[in-house]
Enzyme design. Structure first.
Site, short mmCIF file in Angstrom:
data_model
loop_
_atom_site.label_atom_id
_atom_site.label_comp_id
_atom_site.label_asym_id
_atom_site.label_seq_id
_atom_site.Cartn_x
_atom_site.Cartn_y
_atom_site.Cartn_z
N GLU A 85 42.82 39.81 23.57
CA GLU A 85 42.74 40.51 22.12
C GLU A 85 43.98 40.84 21.46
O GLU A 85 43.89 41.21 20.26
CB GLU A 85 41.78 41.79 22.41
CG GLU A 85 40.40 41.54 22.97
CD GLU A 85 39.63 40.65 21.90
OE1 GLU A 85 39.95 40.76 20.56
OE2 GLU A 85 38.39 40.46 22.05
N GLU A 132 40.90 38.00 46.21
CA GLU A 132 41.53 39.34 46.01
C GLU A 132 42.28 39.93 47.35
O GLU A 132 43.01 40.76 47.19
CB GLU A 132 40.48 40.41 45.78
CG GLU A 132 39.14 40.67 46.93
CD GLU A 132 38.39 41.77 46.45
OE1 GLU A 132 38.20 42.61 47.21
OE2 GLU A 132 37.70 41.51 45.38
#
Length: 311
Positions: free
Chosen positions: A94, A125
């Site tokens: 963004e 992860e």
């Protein structure tokens, strides 16, 4: 540690985390009417802002440190797995349209790479080595900031990213939702937003995810304000890349200057669509090249450029 004992040890570790705690009073929520479930979730979510508020001093200190490094050309890099990693990717994505940052200035790394944004990449992860490799591919510098994001505060990818970045001299921030986390301990700036057990046991995309989103909003937005990417509460560095953003850019210039529509359009045309330049042209009564020079001399800060133009 044997393969048989590893799951038992991890389970014992998870049992100590507030984000993983079981809430027996919610054991029969699947039998509630839908409206009651919605009210229950809404009540849970309402707690999150107060948990974030308790960590505002730590957030502000991190922002000031990030902004100082970015002002010297550094980057803001998020690193996380699963929901936490995806939230970092979202925040980074963004920034270019909102603040006209270069795509490489704010970066989101998610364990497992771009594929992991839309699907689970099993085992990613758990790898600190993968985090090190992802950061090495970016060629870290001491001016960069790495923000490790993990609800549990123990995710090896996030903790490994922060430890590797700190060893490389980069600024480090650890954002988690459990107290006394390894992630916060590894970072120079630890931010632990403790939101408590989730409505669905262990589903940290809920309150923990909301808390992480709120903090990431603050880290990027306030940093950009400090860097002069806004004028008051106007996004003067907005990148007008579509019809909606072009309309928003015209509105921003009009709000900042009180100029009429024709004057706004003329200024934006002369400024190649750059709202900040157009505003300076109108408020300081200068041409496009002069406005661009004034902004460059003020490191992009519109208020400073206006003061310099008035001298």
């Amino acid at each position: 540690m044997t393969s048989a004992s590893a799951p038992r040890d991890l389970r014992a570790e998870l049992d100590t985390l507030t984000t993983e705690a079981f809430r027996p009073e919610l054991a029969e929520i699947d039998q509630l009417p839908t409206l009651d479930l919605a009210r229950l979730m809404n009540g849970e979510d309402a707690f999150v802002p107060s948990a974030v508020a308790a960590r505002l001093p730590e957030i502000a200190a991190a922002v000031d440190a990030v902004a100082a490094r970015m002002a010297r050309g550094g980057r803001l890099i998020y690193a996380g797995a699963g929901t936490a990693g995806r939230l970092g990717v979202l925040d980074a994505a963004e920034c270019p349209p909102t603040f006209a940052t270069d795509p490489g200035q704010v970066v989101g790394l998610v364990a497992g790479g771009p594929e992991a944004v839309v699907t689970s990449v099993e085992g990613a992860e758990d790898s600190a080595a993968l985090a090190r490799a992802d950061l090495d591919a970016l060629t870290l510098t001491p001016q960069d900031t790495v923000v490790g994001v993990s609800a549990s505060g123990r995710t090896p990818y996030a903790v490994g990213a922060v430890r590797h970045a700190r060893a490389a001299g980069a600024l480090t921030v650890g954002l988690s939702c459990n107290p006394g986390s390894a992630l916060a301990a590894a970072a120079e700036h630890g931010i632990e937003v403790v939101v408590g057990p989730e409505l669905l046991t262990g589903s940290t995309r809920l309150k923990a995810g909301t808390a992480q989103k709120l903090v990431l909003n603050m880290l990027s937005t306030i940093t950009m304000i400090r860097l002069g990417k806004t004028y008051g509460n106007l996004m003067v560095d907005v990148r007008a890349s579509n019809d909606k953003l072009r309309a928003r850019s015209r509105r921003i210039v009009a709000l900042a200057t009180d100029a009429d529509e024709d004057a706004v359009d003329r200024a934006l045309t002369a400024a190649d669509g750059e709202a900040k330049t157009a505003i300076l042209m109108l408020l300081a009564d200068v041409d496009g090249p002069t406005a661009a020079k004034l902004l460059s001399g003020a490191d992009g800060h519109l208020r400073a450029a206006l003061k310099n133009a008035a001298r």
